[in-house]
Design an enzyme around this catalytic site. Sequence first.
Site, mmCIF file in Angstrom:
data_model
loop_
_atom_site.group_PDB
_atom_site.id
_atom_site.type_symbol
_atom_site.label_atom_id
_atom_site.label_comp_id
_atom_site.label_asym_id
_atom_site.label_seq_id
_atom_site.Cartn_x
_atom_site.Cartn_y
_atom_site.Cartn_z
ATOM 1 N N SER A 102 33.827 -2.981 -16.794
ATOM 2 C CA SER A 102 32.889 -3.456 -17.799
ATOM 3 C C SER A 102 32.784 -2.386 -18.869
ATOM 4 O O SER A 102 32.923 -1.208 -18.592
ATOM 5 C CB SER A 102 31.538 -3.726 -17.176
ATOM 6 O OG SER A 102 31.172 -2.635 -16.381
ATOM 7 N N CYS A 103 32.577 -2.837 -20.066
ATOM 8 C CA CYS A 103 32.511 -1.904 -21.180
ATOM 9 C C CYS A 103 31.339 -0.968 -20.979
ATOM 10 O O CYS A 103 30.406 -1.280 -20.278
ATOM 11 C CB CYS A 103 32.329 -2.659 -22.483
ATOM 12 S SG CYS A 103 33.590 -3.890 -22.681
ATOM 13 N N ILE A 104 31.431 0.172 -21.594
ATOM 14 C CA ILE A 104 30.439 1.215 -21.369
ATOM 15 C C ILE A 104 29.182 0.969 -22.188
ATOM 16 O O ILE A 104 29.283 0.682 -23.335
ATOM 17 C CB ILE A 104 31.033 2.579 -21.729
ATOM 18 C CG1 ILE A 104 32.269 2.790 -20.888
ATOM 19 C CG2 ILE A 104 30.038 3.664 -21.486
ATOM 20 C CD1 ILE A 104 33.166 3.866 -21.397
ATOM 21 N N THR B 198 26.843 1.447 -16.063
ATOM 22 C CA THR B 198 28.271 1.177 -16.064
ATOM 23 C C THR B 198 29.067 2.174 -15.227
ATOM 24 O O THR B 198 30.227 1.942 -14.943
ATOM 25 C CB THR B 198 28.818 1.226 -17.505
ATOM 26 O OG1 THR B 198 28.427 2.481 -18.076
ATOM 27 C CG2 THR B 198 28.244 0.110 -18.338
#
Lengths: 104, 415
Positions: A102-104, B198
């Site tokens: 997943s993108c940061i 994330t």
Amino acid sequence: MIKTFCKTQVEVKVSEDGYLEDMSQWNEEIAHEIAKEIGIELTDKHFEVINYLREKTEAKEPLTIRKVGKSGIVSIKELYQLFPKGPLKYSSKIAGIPKPTSCI
Amino acid sequence: MKNLLILGAGTSGTMMANHLISKLPKKEWSITVIDQFKTHYYQPGFLFLPFDIYTTKQVKKKGEKFIPKGANYIQKKIELIQPDENKVILEGGRVLDYDILIVATGTKIAPGEIEGMDGPMWYKNIFDFYTYEGAKALRNKLREWEGGKLVVHITEMPIKCPVAPLEFAFLADSFFKNKGMRDKVDITYVTPLGGAFTKPKATEALHHLLEEKGIKEVTDFNIERVDYENNKIIDYAETEVKYDLLVTVPTNMGDELIERSGMGDDLNYIPTDKATLQTKDHENIFAIGDATNLPASKAGSVAHFEAEILTENILRYIKGEPLRAEFDGHANCFIETGNGKALLIDFNYTHEPVEGTFPLPGIGPLKLLKESRTNHMGKMAFRWIYWNMLIKGRHIPFVSTNMTEKGKHFETLEK
């Protein structure tokens, strides 16, 4: 980690959470086996999505649910119906590509 | 005379103007900054505005004040970039030619992407805090809210400052405690990610904090629509979460100018080389900050580190030298955890946030991934640093552009 797929009896390298490390080792039999472990019965529509994911991965394009939803193959809603609970995680696993980051 | 245009006078654009003004020979280069808005906002302050920790005055100043003398400043909307003709067209038809273009048009919220989000209940019981208007409207709501179900929600990644929604949840916990009404408020954190953040190591630390503060987590939630009549958000897997007050981070998208100019990806971000900041399609166009598609955080600290490398690369490009391919995705963020404490994380493309000290290895005074009051003081001091040093392009002592591995406790390195 090495994983042996029973039916095909091929040994492939997988990550800790079961994603293929080398997408060239993938074939449709393997896809069926991974899908079965997750509890998904693969149809032609599933394979359309899987092939799309593989193509984009080969082209080094990052994958997101939004992107698949705009692919013209399935809507996001349909993607969820095909791969319940983990639309991108499960479809990527079955497609033999790395786990989507997943993108940061 | 050659022209360098900077589109956008936010954090990145303003920093670039300040860096370049002293480096480009005045007789050869004219620098022009274009932005449609008069006000420069201190965006990290939007987190504090809803809780009456900052006043509206502390988060906004006139943008022109920060543009260096010697650079031209045009306050106009930009209509179109014509990258093949090296032209930028402003609203009203004025055409500007450029030799080098820096795109710093940032990212903004797009609540219209989700059905029911910016409908009749927008700013009634559904709010964002990523805009000045949203943060201020939410402040007014929180002043009089009597409690109920507060849902803090992220629509989809990537978003600007991915830790901000967590900080919001932590600060809300403190806020209601201080008001003596924490027992009347149920806080739930809803995210499309598999966990609180994330990066795995930080996720673990943050998960414990959420638990400690009695904040519930709903993960892997990909919102399909807001049912504003029945006060619930519904995801594609038909999971429902009820709210009385929904604080959401809507889809983030690059500026519509990028879409109009045919230069963006499906979220209007510009495909950019992640190490040099040159755009992939045009060698005389560079992009910086939130406007790029870099796999780095969309955050002021990232823009700050990018600006130092981009400045050097612009100079190299002018001289016809190869670009320095050195941007490592360095980000450095304070995470407010409530009750006057904060965490600090430092990470880049390949290294996830770990424990240790910052900025001086072994000394600190700031501790990485650990709650402390000193970290909170650091975050509060940052507002002054931002207005007085950061956007003026002054170097911040001890803080290096590329991430240092010294003084940090790395267990494993990702590939």
